[in-house]
Write a protein that holds these residues in place. Structure first.
Motif, PDB file in Angstrom:
ATOM      1  N   GLN A  96       5.698  -4.531  11.021  1.00 18.53           N
ATOM      2  CA  GLN A  96       4.244  -4.338  11.014  1.00 18.53           C
ATOM      3  C   GLN A  96       3.831  -2.880  11.160  1.00 18.53           C
ATOM      4  N   ASP A 108       6.535  -4.928   6.569  1.00 19.75           N
ATOM      5  CA  ASP A 108       5.951  -6.256   6.768  1.00 19.75           C
ATOM      6  C   ASP A 108       6.389  -6.834   8.106  1.00 19.75           C
ATOM      7  N   VAL A 114       7.326  -2.626   2.383  1.00 18.00           N
ATOM      8  CA  VAL A 114       6.326  -3.291   1.550  1.00 18.00           C
ATOM      9  C   VAL A 114       6.318  -2.703   0.140  1.00 18.00           C
ATOM     10  N   ASP A 279       4.846 -12.829  -0.311  1.00 21.80           N
ATOM     11  CA  ASP A 279       4.436 -11.762   0.610  1.00 21.80           C
ATOM     12  C   ASP A 279       3.000 -11.959   1.083  1.00 21.80           C
ATOM     13  N   ALA A 283       1.909 -12.477   4.939  1.00 25.47           N
ATOM     14  CA  ALA A 283       1.008 -11.492   5.544  1.00 25.47           C
ATOM     15  C   ALA A 283      -0.301 -12.094   6.026  1.00 25.47           C
ATOM     16  N   TYR A 286      -0.948 -12.011   9.719  1.00 27.03           N
ATOM     17  CA  TYR A 286      -1.008 -10.693  10.356  1.00 27.03           C
ATOM     18  C   TYR A 286      -2.167  -9.851   9.825  1.00 27.03           C
ATOM     19  N   MET A 293      -0.090  -5.213   4.997  1.00 24.25           N
ATOM     20  CA  MET A 293       0.870  -6.181   4.497  1.00 24.25           C
ATOM     21  C   MET A 293       0.268  -7.077   3.417  1.00 24.25           C
ATOM     22  N   LEU A 294      -1.027  -7.346   3.548  1.00 22.11           N
ATOM     23  CA  LEU A 294      -1.719  -8.192   2.574  1.00 22.11           C
ATOM     24  C   LEU A 294      -2.342  -7.373   1.448  1.00 22.11           C
TER      25      LEU A 294
END
Length: 324
Positions: A96, A108, A114, A279, A283, A286, A293-294
């Protein structure tokens, strides 16, 4: 100088004046072969495909979308050109974490890079989109073309069969069909998309063939004794394929988003496969603590789908004579 009457003017011109006038007109016709470029008697008429390519080359939407798609295809084949890491190489100590030198997109939840996963995720998405579109186009064009050309019971059976497939919800069908598949490759997803996607192309191909087979050049070929196969391949197919190409190009972006949706729901591609949908799903929990991450896989998916839809719109504008 005294004015001449019309009869005197004609008489004074004589045969030589008439010949000179004719020569001047002939010279003018040779210099200007008749109207705008491409419409004169000495100019070979352009086909629909030549006109379409002429328009596409001057369409900035087509150029931009084609460059984006070309870039995606290149990194799908050779992702190591811009990403030297391993998408499965993870370090939980960096989970993260945000952007760092050499890792511009951060890490991630499992500590994977990522950026590397976004680059390698393009391969599966583009593969699913292209292979699904080829399969859907081939099956739909063949079945729809036969139904439109022969009609009768063939057309009736195909129409009822497509009605059945149109009644199946795509996402629900994917949940049922793919939930029993344990493979982590792209082929079960491609097979499912082809299974439910061909009826749309078949409807388009059927209507286009019905329109084309009533044209005068087809009737003339039939009167001259041309076989059904020759009429289909030489006269009908080249003039009926344009709507299929337009719909297939736009649908390609839809198939990529469908693969991401099914992977997000856990029935499409499965780990250790690398996919934007996987992914995005990982994500989602989070999103408050690590929105990067998204952001990046979702952004890559959105740009890819938009590029193919823009390309399809540009091709449609170029191939539709009503828009000229």
């Amino acid at each position: 100088m005294p004015e001449q009457t019309p009869d005197e003017a004609i008489s004074s011109a004589g045969a030589g004046g008439t010949m000179d006038l004719a020569l001047e007109e002939g010279t003018t016709l040779e210099k200007t072969p008749g109207g705008p470029a491409g419409t004169g008697p000495g100019t070979k008429p352009q086909s629909l495909w030549s006109d379409a390519w002429h328009d596409l080359r001057r369409n900035p939407v087509f150029i931009i979308s084609a460059l984006i798609i070309l870039f995606l295809v290149i990194i799908s084949i050779w992702p190591q050109l811009i990403a030297s890491g391993d998408p499965l190489d993870c370090n939980l100590d960096k989970a993260q974490q945000g952007s760092q030198p050499g890792h511009p997109f951060g890490y991630d939840g499992q500590g994977c890079d990522v950026y590397t996963r976004v680059v390698y995720g393009a391969r599966n998405s583009v593969t699913v989109g292209i292979c699904s579109t080829i399969g859907v186009s081939l099956i739909g064009s063949i079945l729809g073309g036969f139904a439109g050309f022969f009609g009768g019971w063939w057309d009736a059976v195909l129409s009822r069969l497509t009605d059945v497939f149109f009644g199946i919800p795509v996402v629900l069908g994917g949940l049922v069909f793919l939930s029993v598949v344990t493979s982590s490759t792209v082929w079960p997803v491609i097979g499912f998309i082809v299974l439910l996607g061909w009826p749309q192309i078949a409807r388009i191909a059927r209507g286009s063939v019905i329109t084309a087979k009533h044209n005068d050049y087809v009737q003339a070929a039939r009167a001259l004794g041309a076989s059904n196969g020759r009429m289909m391949l030489r006269h009908i197919a080249p003039n009926a394929i344009a709507p299929v190409i337009v719909v297939a190009t736009i649908a390609l972006g839809t198939y990529i988003s469908l693969e991401a949706t099914l992977s997000f729901l856990g029935v499409g591609l499965k780990p250790p496969a690398v996919s934007w949908g996987i992914d995005i799903s990982a994500a989602s929990q989070y999103i408050r603590n690590a929105p990067h991450m998204l952001l990046w896989p979702a952004g890559a998916l959105a740009v890819t789908v938009l590029a193919f839809i823009m390309l399809g719109d540009a091709v449609r504008d170029a191939l539709d004579p009503k828009l000229r």
